[in-house]
Design an enzyme around this catalytic site. Sequence first.
Site, short mmCIF file in Angstrom:
data_model
loop_
_atom_site.label_atom_id
_atom_site.label_comp_id
_atom_site.label_asym_id
_atom_site.label_seq_id
_atom_site.Cartn_x
_atom_site.Cartn_y
_atom_site.Cartn_z
N ASP A 76 0.85 -1.19 0.00
CA ASP A 76 0.00 0.00 0.00
C ASP A 76 0.88 1.24 0.00
OD1 ASP A 76 -3.22 0.53 0.95
OD2 ASP A 76 -1.81 2.21 1.11
N ASN B 87 -12.91 -3.40 2.22
CA ASN B 87 -13.91 -2.34 2.27
C ASN B 87 -14.78 -2.40 1.02
OD1 ASN B 87 -12.84 -1.18 4.69
ND2 ASN B 87 -11.19 -0.27 3.49
N GLU C 212 -12.23 3.31 -1.23
CA GLU C 212 -11.74 4.43 -2.05
C GLU C 212 -11.47 4.00 -3.48
OE1 GLU C 212 -8.28 5.95 -0.10
OE2 GLU C 212 -9.41 6.68 1.63
N HIS D 89 -10.29 -5.50 -3.48
CA HIS D 89 -8.97 -5.76 -2.89
C HIS D 89 -9.12 -6.13 -1.43
CE1 HIS D 89 -9.88 -1.46 -2.54
NE2 HIS D 89 -9.24 -1.47 -1.39
N HIS E 87 -6.90 -5.88 2.10
CA HIS E 87 -5.74 -5.34 2.80
C HIS E 87 -5.22 -6.42 3.74
CE1 HIS E 87 -6.83 -0.94 2.14
NE2 HIS E 87 -7.98 -1.53 1.88
#
Length: 121
Positions: free
Chosen positions: A33, A91, A99, A104, A106
């Site tokens: 990230d 998310n 966002e 994806h 994390h």
Amino acid sequence: MAYDTNNIFARILKGEIPCSKVYEDAHVLAFNDIHPQAPTHILVIPKGAYVSMTDFAQKATAAEQAAFFAAVGKIVAEKGLDADGYRTIANAGANGGQEVPHFHIHILAGKRLGRMLPEAA
Ligand code: AMP
């Protein structure tokens, strides 16, 4: 939501933007990230065009889904994250605070991450 072919992760997959690659196979790419929230902060993405976990679960092939979760496991093992533990987050949408509209996960590790959500949330 329709998939935005110009989202930042789509551009990474097209090679238009560089990434700090951690893992790659036929179906999956993983990279660090750009704004790490922990000493280890890796993003794992499918190479296919899926907006969210929902989209991925509903539309990705069994091979893509198996490869994706196998890749998460391989990365965790490769980085030795099981010993002290880690957190995965996916998310989705506005309430999830997503966002980048390309599915994806994390992987966060390397420090005590505290409770799952801020106390006041
Ligand atoms: P999310 O809020 O779950 O959509 O998370 C998107 C994540 O992508 C954030 O943690 C960003 O720091 C990260 N990010 C955005 N642009 C890049 C990039 N070019 N390379 C790596 N990570 C990025």
